[in-house]
Structure formats: C-alpha cells, structure tokens
Design a protein around this motif. Structure first.
Motif: not given
Length: 488
Positions: A216, A218-219, A223, A320, A354, A356-360
């Motif tokens: 995945h 990162k964001t 990406d 995920h 989200s 995996t990616d806290s910014t999602a």
C-alpha cells in the motif's frame, strides 16, 4: 527528430507513455477531460475523508520498480510503500474468515489447517506460478502484440499445455476445499474473466499474490499517480486538464491534429490512452479499424458498483482489504459473464485504507470503499444502487458482528453510468477487455492504427491488458513502437 505528440487521457498508461516519449526527446502534452489526472485512479476528498476512486491493490512491485529504473530512478524516490499483514481477509460467514498473511510459509500453514496436505501442494503450485511469472512479467508482456511469433519461445513451448487448460480446472485437480479454491481463483479475477475461461498460464497471478505480497502506498494509490506525474513534469511533459477531445483530424490518412473546445491543436503524432472504442468514434467512420459489431462480441471485464463511505467511528473485526465470499461465487460469476444481470446475492470487496493510513480519515473515524462486480452494460439507477448498498452493508454488519449503518456520515456511489460519463468507458466497463485465450497478446486491439498513420493507442483495451502494472507496460510498449516507426 523531435516530434510534437498529443496524448489523450492521463491514466497510468498515458502517464507512463508520456515519460518514455519525453525521454526520447519529443514535445509531449497530455490532454485530460476531467479536472484531475489519473483516469480511473483519480482521488477525491470530502468531509475530511480521502478516497482513491479506482485501483486499490498494489501488486507486482517489481513492475513499478522496473518502470522507474528506466529513468535511472527508483520507486522510493517518488513514494513510500508499506507491506500489508495480513495482506487481506476472506470472509465465508459470521466471524468465519481466512487471513492471507504476508509470507508464503504462513499461508501454507493456513492452507494446511483447512485441508490436510494442501500446504505442500500450495508450494508446488506457487513454484509453477513463479516460473510462469518469470516468463510472463519479465519477458512476454513487454512485447507489442504484433505477431503470434512473440509468444513462441523455448520456454513457452514447454508450457503449451497451460494455454490449452484453464486456471479453475488446474486448481480443482489439487485442492478439494471450496474455500481454498476460491482464494486461489480470486487473483485471476483481476484479468477480467472467470477462472474457468482463463488460461492456466495466468496462474502467475497467484505468485503475484502469495509470492510478492500486497502493498500500500503510504497515503493511497494516488501516490503512484502523483509520483509518475512528478517524473513526467521533470522530463518536460505538459499536462492540461478540463480538455475533452472532440475530434481527431486525419489528412491523407495521417493524424495531424486534435480538436478541443473548437480549437485545432496540430500534432505530429496522436496517442490515445482513453477508451479505445471511444477514441475511434473521434474519427470519421472510414478510419475506424474496429466496428461496433467487433466491440459487441468482445469479452469485457466487469463494471462495478462502488461506494465511498465515511464513518464517524472505527470499524472493528476488519482488515485493510476484505473479500466477502459468503454467497455463491459461481452464481455471481454467471450473472456477470453468462447471463448478464444484477446478482441476487453479490460477492463484494471492502477496503479500509484508514486502517493503514491515518491521513485517510479524521481521528477516530474510518474511510471505507465497497465494490460489487457487475456485468458491463447493465441497467444503472439510483434506486438499484441504494438497494444493493443495503444488501451488502446488512451482510457486512452480520458477518463482522457490529452495527455501522447509523455511523455513516458521508456516502457517494459510482457505477456504470459514471464510468461512461467520466471515462467514456465502453458499456461502463471498469477494467477493460478480459484476458481470455482469444483476447491475449496479438489477438487484442493493436497499439498502432492500421488505417491512420501516426495514430497510436495504449491502455487496458490493448496490449498487454487490464490492471495497473500492465498499464505501465502498455505505455512503454507504445512509446517503443512510436520510436521504432520514426527510425524506419
């Protein structure tokens, strides 16, 4: 000699082609009809949630690395990758699931626990799949689909029988558990056809899954789009959005220009990364290679009903990536390929980036993506979309043992009509044309027009086929073909 090249569309294949052609020294401009680049791999944000609109599985990392290596770069120069563990989860009922972990030994143990003796059988199967992967992905798919002789090598001659049998029958000879069979048949669905209609050679997708793992960015998958865009800009490519092509101008059987908003843009070469069938409608009929009857007879990969959902809480008992195979796998496949209709009980896929990616997603919340595969060309309406969302979200709640409906604070759907409107996708297909035996390599629509000089194509309806890694390869193949034509 430096040429002015206009590229239609900004999906993975078009972006990749732009990089190779710019590297060759040409003046490249990409024209994208939508307001953002990426084609089916676009991204949107709403209410603090970030959604990748299309591809969400990052497989075959070696293909991405090979792409960037062609420019003396590395994937890591442009985005960061995380390996998922578990790679994904497959649900068969209420709290009844199998996790696919991030290494083959763990997966073999999982198989052995389900069916005695299947662990060693899986090792043998994956060894074969790796052999096929080494032949296909490191060699065959990098050929332009011009001649059947491209497929004839000492290695492929030894595997001739694998082009005459199919993935499903091979798997069923070795494994008895219907659950393990479905897990092993799953990866070839990315090729757009039923496992029973996919040549055995394509079991290399199982090595892509179990051997190379699921990653995945990162964001998010966007990406990758941003990374290739950055490379393209570094190479001097110009990208213009909100630029819908109205017509391709042909003079003396040669593509000489495109028309956008009534403005004629002169081009030495026109390359389309847009839907192949749609692109040919931009030509006068006499210059079209493939008729409507031709397209009607092709086997297309499915369309999809997608839901982008924001939840105001964290979702439990989920990974995920999650596949919901709690209904009849074969019946849903028949409803897509044999007797096209809305499935009564659909399989579906759920993706929670989200995890995996806290910014999602905002803190304490969750971003969800749900997908139901559908027959292309199927009837599409808001009422049907809502009916099917209710079906899958109810099953999701039952299977994962939690209530989430009342926690939805954002929801957007995307289906056949949107694929047509946003991507000019034939019959609203989501993945292009299926890789069946009769639609492989030289039997697919050509990268170069047979009727119009200096007109080329790239993407999932041509060589090598559907999927993100093949799209990158398609961009490379067409750029090489253009360079070869300019030298001759």
């Amino acid at each position: 000699m430096k040429k002015t090249i206009s590229i239609i569309g900004s999906g993975f294949s078009a972006l990749a082609a732009s990089c190779y052609l710019a590297q060759q020294g040409h003046a490249i401009t990409i024209y994208e009809k939508n307001d953002s680049i990426g084609g089916r791999a676009r991204q949107f944000k709403s209410n603090g949630f970030t959604f990748d609109m299309g591809p969400s599985w990052y497989w075959m990392p070696d293909v991405f690395e090979r792409f960037f290596n062609d420019f003396d770069k590395s994937q890591s120069d442009y985005y960061e990758l995380l390996k998922l563990n578990p790679a994904y989860r497959v649900y068969f009922g209420i709290n009844d699931f199998i996790n696919i972990y991030d290494n083959l030994e763990a997966i073999k143990s999982t198989f052995e626990n389900v069916e005695k003796g299947s662990g060693q059988k899986l090792q043998t199967f994956i060894n074969q799949a790796k052999s096929n992967y080494d032949i296909a992905i490191k060699d065959l798919v990098y050929r332009p689909g011009i001649s059947p002789l491209e497929l004839i090598t000492p290695k492929t001659i030894l595997k001739l029988n694998q082009f005459l049998s199919n993935v499903s029958s091979d798997i069923r000879k070795e494994f008895k558990s219907e659950r393990l069979i479905q897990i092993l048949e799953f990866p070839v669905l990315f090729l757009g056809a039923k496992p029973s209609n996919t040549p055995s050679f394509y079991n290399f997708m199982n090595y892509a899954d179990f051997g190379l793992g699921t990653w995945h960015p990162k964001t998010g998958m966007f990406d990758v789009v941003r990374g290739i865009e950055k490379l393209a800009l570094e190479l001097g490519v110009t990208i213009k959005t909100n630029s819908s092509i109205e017509k391709i101008i042909v003079e003396n059987k040669t593509a000489t220009a495109i028309i956008i908003d009534g403005k004629t843009i002169k081009s030495d070469i026109v390359l389309s990364g847009a839907d192949y069938q749609h692109t040919e409608t931009l030509l006068e009929k006499e210059y079209r290679v493939y008729s409507e009857n031709y397209w009607e007879k092709r086997v297309f990969a499915p369309s999809s009903l997608l839901f982008f959902v924001g939840f105001d809480k964290k979702i439990e008992n989920i990974t995920h990536h999650a596949l919901f195979f709690d209904v009849d796998f074969n019946q849903h496949a028949a409803d897509i390929y044999d007797d096209p209709k809305w499935p009564e009980a659909p399989l579906f896929y759920a993706n929670f980036p989200s995890k995996t990616d806290s910014t999602a997603a905002p803190d304490g919340m969750e971003t969800g993506f749900f997908l139901i595969p559908l027959a292309p060309g199927i009837n599409d309406s808001e009422a049907l979309r809502e009916k099917y969302f209710e079906k899958i979200i109810t099953r999701f709640e039952q299977i994962t043992q939690q209530k989430i409906k009342n926690n939805i604070i954002f929801k957007k759907s995307f289906c056949k009509n949107d694929f047509v409107a946003d991507y000019n996708a034939y019959k609203g297909n989501a993945y292009g044309m299926a890789n069946t035996l009769l639609q492989t390599a030289f039997l697919r629509p050509k990268l170069k027009s047979k009727k119009v000089r200096n007109l080329y194509f790239t993407g999932q309806l041509t060589v090598p086929g559907p999927g993100v890694p093949p799209a990158l390869i398609s961009g490379k193949l067409v750029a090489e073909l253009i360079q070869k034509s300019l030298r001759s």
